[in-house]
Enzyme design. Structure first.
Site, PDB file in Angstrom:
ATOM      1  N   ARG A   7      -3.515  -9.578   4.577  1.00 55.65           N
ATOM      2  CA  ARG A   7      -4.391  -9.820   2.947  1.00 55.65           C
ATOM      3  C   ARG A   7      -3.124  -9.608   2.478  1.00 55.65           C
ATOM      4  O   ARG A   7      -2.396  -8.478   2.332  1.00 55.65           O
ATOM      5  CB  ARG A   7      -5.064  -9.619   2.830  1.00 55.65           C
ATOM      6  CG  ARG A   7      -5.762  -9.058   1.144  1.00 55.65           C
ATOM      7  CD  ARG A   7      -7.361  -8.525   1.307  1.00 55.65           C
ATOM      8  NE  ARG A   7      -7.565  -8.167   0.162  1.00 55.65           N
ATOM      9  CZ  ARG A   7      -6.512  -7.290  -0.787  1.00 55.65           C
ATOM     10  NH1 ARG A   7      -5.901  -6.790  -0.560  1.00 55.65           N
ATOM     11  NH2 ARG A   7      -7.888  -7.079  -1.991  1.00 55.65           N
ATOM     12  N   LYS A  60       1.138  -0.981  -0.351  1.00 57.03           N
ATOM     13  CA  LYS A  60       0.527   0.296   0.114  1.00 57.03           C
ATOM     14  C   LYS A  60       0.855   1.336   0.065  1.00 57.03           C
ATOM     15  O   LYS A  60       1.683   1.374   0.170  1.00 57.03           O
ATOM     16  CB  LYS A  60      -0.911   0.050   1.089  1.00 57.03           C
ATOM     17  CG  LYS A  60      -2.325  -0.823   0.829  1.00 57.03           C
ATOM     18  CD  LYS A  60      -3.216  -0.415   1.799  1.00 57.03           C
ATOM     19  CE  LYS A  60      -4.465  -1.896   1.088  1.00 57.03           C
ATOM     20  NZ  LYS A  60      -4.839  -1.587   1.913  1.00 57.03           N
TER      21      LYS A  60
HETATM   22  C1  7PM Z   1      -4.350   0.564  -5.372  1.00 55.25           C
HETATM   23  C2  7PM Z   1      -5.148   0.346  -3.541  1.00 55.25           C
HETATM   24  C3  7PM Z   1      -5.140  -0.591  -5.250  1.00 55.25           C
HETATM   25  C4  7PM Z   1      -5.125  -0.272  -2.613  1.00 55.25           C
HETATM   26  C5  7PM Z   1      -6.007  -2.267  -4.714  1.00 55.25           C
HETATM   27  C6  7PM Z   1      -5.571  -1.611  -2.879  1.00 55.25           C
HETATM   28  C7  7PM Z   1      -8.140  -4.561   0.999  1.00 55.25           C
HETATM   29  C8  7PM Z   1      -9.358  -5.183   0.706  1.00 55.25           C
HETATM   30  C9  7PM Z   1      -8.285  -3.963  -1.068  1.00 55.25           C
HETATM   31  C10 7PM Z   1      -8.091  -4.544   3.005  1.00 55.25           C
HETATM   32  C11 7PM Z   1      -9.605  -5.972   2.639  1.00 55.25           C
HETATM   33  C12 7PM Z   1      -5.275  -3.955  -2.295  1.00 55.25           C
HETATM   34  C13 7PM Z   1      -6.844  -2.661  -1.702  1.00 55.25           C
HETATM   35  N1  7PM Z   1      -6.913  -4.103   0.035  1.00 55.25           N
HETATM   36  N2  7PM Z   1      -9.685  -5.745   1.190  1.00 55.25           N
HETATM   37  N3  7PM Z   1      -9.207  -4.998  -0.986  1.00 55.25           N
HETATM   38  N4  7PM Z   1      -8.979  -5.181   3.350  1.00 55.25           N
HETATM   39  N5  7PM Z   1     -10.610  -6.931   3.615  1.00 55.25           N
HETATM   40  O1  7PM Z   1      -4.148  -3.613  -1.946  1.00 55.25           O
HETATM   41  O2  7PM Z   1      -7.062  -3.663   3.408  1.00 55.25           O
HETATM   42  O3  7PM Z   1      -5.920  -4.831  -2.522  1.00 55.25           O
HETATM   43  S1  7PM Z   1      -7.518  -3.509  -2.878  1.00 55.25           S
END
Ligand code: 7PM
Length: 272
Positions: free
Chosen positions: A253, A219
């Site tokens: 995750r 992130k």
């Molecule tokens: C850009 C920025 C693309 C952030 C994708 C993301 C989470 C999630 C995501 C989390 C849960 C990523 C994120 N982040 N679901 N979905 N918790 N439960 O890094 O922190 O995939 S999207």
């Protein structure tokens, strides 16, 4: 134990949720089948690297991402779930749309990862009608604009109270505690400072009495702190995952499953 469809996940050790994106890239632009096959083979790779759960997403929940139609999301995600439903690990579907939840559960998903915490009434009903687990995540604002000027009086308190309220509502609707996971939603309408407060105080969420999931992998807060672009955030992601586990996270995750599992082997060895 987390009740996740027919799976029972032992949370006495931290678990690794591997991210499977079912979104077109330069390799799979050639069509649906290429996209499906790439996602399925990536998923098998993550299982061989030690993933305990796979989180399968068709992109619509990504911050800043443009909305994807229900049909498009179904077309992306369902063939992948169908292809993996006998792979031996529980499958989570990353969606906030009730229609996608229902279809994914029918196809074999045993967890719903909802960045919207089942706030759409139909979404709550979709999970109630199943035996799937659910991850209730906090976010402030909507993905397209949430990072513009996130503001809180007391970020930890507000997120704890939001999740406490969602757990209460979801439980009252008939989803037992054993099926519920909470997530503070790192990066979803939070500044670096907000994210740091949440990570620093992560232990506080234990008070809610349900397992905690932390998503910090690659992130932007890690990029800002380490001074690294998204391709070079593995070390920072491992540090963040270990800190989250140290402060009580039951599930992390992540994109990088093998390195995370290796790091957690050391953590497990030290923590008997
Ligand atoms: C850009 C920025 C693309 C952030 C994708 C993301 C989470 C999630 C995501 C989390 C849960 C990523 C994120 N982040 N679901 N979905 N918790 N439960 O890094 O922190 O995939 S999207």
């Amino acid at each position: 134990m987390l009740h996740c469809g027919s799976f029972r996940l032992d949370l006495s050790r931290p678990l690794v949720m591997g991210i499977v994106n079912v979104t077109p890239d330069s390799f799979s632009d050639g069509g649906r089948h290429l996209l499906r096959d790439a996602a399925i083979s990536h998923a098998h790779q993550l299982i061989s690297e030690g993933a305990d759960i796979l989180d399968i997403g068709g992109e619509s929940t990504r911050p800043g991402a443009q909305a994807v139609s229900v049909q498009e999301e179904l077309d992306r995600v369902l063939p992948v779930i169908e292809g993996l439903c006998d792979a031996g690990v529980p499958l989570s579907v990353d969606t906030f749309k009730a229609e996608v939840m229902r279809a994914a559960i029918a196809a074999g998903a045993s967890m719903v990862n909802d960045i919207n915490a089942l706030q759409q009434p139909e979404a709550l009903a979709a999970v109630v009608a199943s035996n799937a687990a659910v991850c209730l995540m906090h976010k402030q604002g909507q993905p397209q604009t949430m990072q513009i000027e996130p503001e809180y009086q007391d970020v930890l308190h507000e997120i704890m109270e939001f999740l406490r309220s969602r757990v209460g509502i979801v439980e009252a609707a008939g989803i037992k505690r054993e099926r519920i996971v909470i997530d503070p939603g790192f990066g979803f309408g939070k500044t670096v400072e907000h994210n740091l407060i949440l990570l620093r105080k992560l232990h506080a969420f234990a008070e809610l009495g349900v397992p905690l999931l932390a998503g910090l992998s690659r992130k932007s807060m890690l990029g800002k702190l380490a001074g690294q672009d998204v391709e070079n955030r593995l070390s920072a992601s491992l540090a963040a995952a270990l800190i989250a586990v140290q402060r009580g996270a039951s599930i992390v995750r992540v994109h990088d499953v093998r390195p995370t599992c290796d790091a957690l082997k050391i953590w497990n060895a030290v923590n008997i």
